[in-house]
Design a protein around this motif. Structure first.
Motif, mmCIF file in Angstrom:
data_model
loop_
_atom_site.group_PDB
_atom_site.id
_atom_site.type_symbol
_atom_site.label_atom_id
_atom_site.label_comp_id
_atom_site.label_asym_id
_atom_site.label_seq_id
_atom_site.Cartn_x
_atom_site.Cartn_y
_atom_site.Cartn_z
ATOM 1 N N LEU A 61 0.810 -1.236 0.096
ATOM 2 C CA LEU A 61 -0.069 0.265 -0.094
ATOM 3 C C LEU A 61 0.824 1.391 0.125
ATOM 4 O O LEU A 61 0.460 2.289 -0.580
ATOM 5 C CB LEU A 61 -0.936 0.147 1.298
ATOM 6 N N LYS A 62 1.909 1.257 0.837
ATOM 7 C CA LYS A 62 2.884 2.290 0.753
ATOM 8 C C LYS A 62 3.282 2.464 -0.607
ATOM 9 O O LYS A 62 3.479 3.719 -0.983
ATOM 10 C CB LYS A 62 4.036 2.130 1.892
ATOM 11 N N GLU A 63 3.726 1.498 -1.225
ATOM 12 C CA GLU A 63 4.340 1.990 -2.527
ATOM 13 C C GLU A 63 3.317 2.331 -3.518
ATOM 14 O O GLU A 63 3.784 2.998 -4.418
ATOM 15 C CB GLU A 63 4.985 0.378 -3.159
ATOM 16 N N LEU A 64 2.252 1.797 -3.514
ATOM 17 C CA LEU A 64 1.169 2.337 -4.473
ATOM 18 C C LEU A 64 0.648 3.637 -4.132
ATOM 19 O O LEU A 64 0.671 4.480 -5.094
ATOM 20 C CB LEU A 64 -0.104 1.354 -4.175
ATOM 21 N N ARG A 65 0.878 3.989 -2.732
ATOM 22 C CA ARG A 65 0.580 5.731 -2.570
ATOM 23 C C ARG A 65 1.918 6.398 -3.057
ATOM 24 O O ARG A 65 1.571 7.527 -3.633
ATOM 25 C CB ARG A 65 0.594 5.827 -1.038
ATOM 26 N N ALA A 66 2.963 5.988 -3.052
ATOM 27 C CA ALA A 66 4.057 6.729 -3.617
ATOM 28 C C ALA A 66 3.967 6.657 -5.229
ATOM 29 O O ALA A 66 4.353 7.869 -5.677
ATOM 30 C CB ALA A 66 5.404 6.039 -3.160
ATOM 31 N N LYS A 67 3.675 5.765 -5.769
ATOM 32 C CA LYS A 67 3.420 5.756 -7.416
ATOM 33 C C LYS A 67 2.189 6.649 -7.588
ATOM 34 O O LYS A 67 2.526 7.602 -8.576
ATOM 35 C CB LYS A 67 2.983 4.484 -7.942
ATOM 36 N N ALA A 68 1.199 6.699 -6.858
ATOM 37 C CA ALA A 68 -0.039 7.621 -7.139
ATOM 38 C C ALA A 68 0.373 8.979 -7.071
ATOM 39 O O ALA A 68 -0.026 9.958 -7.679
ATOM 40 C CB ALA A 68 -0.832 7.306 -6.228
#
Length: 64
Positions: free
Chosen positions: A40-47
């Motif tokens: 989730l943390k990685e997805l937030r960073a990508k977004a």
């Protein structure tokens, strides 16, 4: 009965919790939870890097 102690009284320290013993299923669940949080943390960073989604937001009319 005057005391020199001013302000709030300090709270008593809570006793330290004993270390819990985990069985295999608990360890598996903890590991799975950590992996999900990391994803989730990685997805937030990508977004945040991409900016707005799709690029189609509110469009202004061409009227003048």
């Amino acid at each position: 009965m005057s005391s020199k102690q001013g302000g709030k009284a300090k709270p008593l320290k809570a006793p330290k919790a004993d270390k819990k013993e985990y069985d295999e299923s608990d360890l598996a669940n903890l590991q799975k939870k950590k992996e999900e949080e990391k994803a989730l943390k990685e997805l937030r960073a990508k977004a945040q890097q991409k900016g707005s989604f799709g690029g189609s937001g509110l469009k202004k009319s061409g009227k003048k």
